[in-house]
Design an enzyme around this catalytic site. Structure first.
Site, PDB file in Angstrom:
ATOM      1  N   ARG A   4       0.823  -1.217   0.000  1.00 59.48           N
ATOM      2  CA  ARG A   4       0.000   0.000   0.000  1.00 59.48           C
ATOM      3  C   ARG A   4       0.856   1.266   0.000  1.00 59.48           C
ATOM      4  O   ARG A   4       0.332   2.379   0.093  1.00 59.48           O
ATOM      5  CB  ARG A   4      -0.932  -0.029   1.224  1.00 59.48           C
ATOM      6  CG  ARG A   4      -2.116   0.928   1.166  1.00 59.48           C
ATOM      7  CD  ARG A   4      -3.071   0.693   2.335  1.00 59.48           C
ATOM      8  NE  ARG A   4      -2.420   0.803   3.623  1.00 59.48           N
ATOM      9  CZ  ARG A   4      -2.271   1.940   4.309  1.00 59.48           C
ATOM     10  NH1 ARG A   4      -2.731   3.067   3.830  1.00 59.48           N
ATOM     11  NH2 ARG A   4      -1.665   1.938   5.483  1.00 59.48           N
ATOM     12  N   LYS A   5       2.155   1.122  -0.123  1.00 63.65           N
ATOM     13  CA  LYS A   5       3.061   2.274  -0.113  1.00 63.65           C
ATOM     14  C   LYS A   5       3.088   2.927  -1.500  1.00 63.65           C
ATOM     15  O   LYS A   5       4.121   2.993  -2.170  1.00 63.65           O
ATOM     16  CB  LYS A   5       4.463   1.846   0.315  1.00 63.65           C
ATOM     17  CG  LYS A   5       4.529   1.328   1.741  1.00 63.65           C
ATOM     18  CD  LYS A   5       5.935   0.856   2.092  1.00 63.65           C
ATOM     19  CE  LYS A   5       5.996   0.275   3.493  1.00 63.65           C
ATOM     20  NZ  LYS A   5       7.332  -0.268   3.826  1.00 63.65           N
ATOM     21  N   THR A   6       1.935   3.374  -1.915  1.00 65.02           N
ATOM     22  CA  THR A   6       1.788   3.976  -3.241  1.00 65.02           C
ATOM     23  C   THR A   6       1.777   5.500  -3.133  1.00 65.02           C
ATOM     24  O   THR A   6       1.712   6.064  -2.049  1.00 65.02           O
ATOM     25  CB  THR A   6       0.485   3.494  -3.894  1.00 65.02           C
ATOM     26  OG1 THR A   6      -0.585   3.660  -2.956  1.00 65.02           O
ATOM     27  CG2 THR A   6       0.562   2.023  -4.276  1.00 65.02           C
TER      28      THR A   6
END
Length: 284
Positions: free
Chosen positions: A142-144
């Protein structure tokens, strides 16, 4: 995960992506279009070139940029295709008023370059782990980039990797801060299960086999072995699967290359990823 049917990838997208693209166009031209005044609205044809090797991804976003500007796009390469691009390759033709071609150029190219870069890195990493004998799931995190998650997660899918979780609503993931705030792994898992029900999986990040045992016993669906050494991780994964399989329970654990580990989740797919180079040139 199974290969995507690349002709249908646009069907994955919510209708709201069109609103996102409209906001990008507004951001790029908030007031006067000075360059548009220079070129006017004579009908022109432009060619999209791939200038570096990579997997083509982001076609629906590119198309929608130009659709909103009254232009048409004809593709000569399919989404998900690897483009060797030892020299510039013509992969699409865009037609429309000069002013509108230039209005959409940079927004469309930036999106295509980023999405294709992530798809390329995803596919290369997947090929690497398969070559090394790993048969489990490879997933992105989820490190977008805020505001660009849809494009980046889409690129992962085209590249062939899993999502892990799309957002905070996709799965309950309990990390160290959740556990410290609640008081224990057991208390955190029970609270999560009380609201997630049978639909939403609960994943717990653990620092030891003992913490993993506690999480599984409390009802966690997935345990993530975090910050383990390579050899230590493999040994712990094997121990956990054997111990809990004997008790009639199978759970996913994440880490490095070892088939006792069901999922590898990594942010390297989409952080510090090199873009694929594209350019759009008006024919003359």
């Amino acid at each position: 995960m199974a290969p995507l049917e690349h002709g249908n990838t646009a069907h994955l997208l919510p209708n709201t992506y069109k609103q996102i693209i409209a906001s990008w166009l507004t951001e790029d031209t908030p007031t006067f279009d000075y360059g548009g005044f220079v070129v006017g609205e004579d009908p022109k044809t432009a060619t999209l070139y791939a200038k570096s090797p990579g997997v083509l991804a982001g076609v629906p976003f590119f198309d929608e940029v130009f659709t909103q500007l009254g232009c048409s796009v004809e593709w000569h390469a399919q989404e998900g295709t690897f483009l060797p691009a030892a020299k510039p390759i013509a992969i699409a033709t865009v037609k429309g008023p000069s002013r509108n071609l230039l209005l959409g150029e940079r927004v469309a190219l930036n999106t295509l370059a980023r999405c294709s870069g992530i798809a390329t890195k995803s596919r290369r990493l997947l090929e690497l782990v398969r070559k090394a004998g790993y048969s489990g799931i490879l997933a992105g995190t989820r490190k977008t980039t805020p505001g660009f998650r849809l494009v980046e997660k889409y690129g992962m899918l085209v590249g062939g990797v899993d999502q892990h979780r799309y957002d905070l609503s996709s799965m309950i993931m309990l990390k160290d801060n959740h556990i410290w705030s609640k008081g224990s792994i057991t208390k955190a898992v029970l609270a999560a299960k009380s609201v997630g029900g049978f639909v939403v999986k609960v994943e717990v990040e653990v620092q030891s086999e003992e913490e993993a045992d506690e999480a599984i016993a409390a009802g966690a669906d997935i345990v993530m072995l975090d910050n383990f050494t390579g050899d230590g991780l493999k040994a712990s994964a094997a121990n956990l699967k054997k111990r809990w399989a004997e008790k009639g329970r199978q759970d996913n654990v994440e880490g490095y290359l070892c088939n006792d580990i069901d999922i590898i989740s990594t942010s390297s797919i989409h952080q510090s990823t090199q873009h694929v180079d594209f350019s759009l040139k008006i024919d003359h």
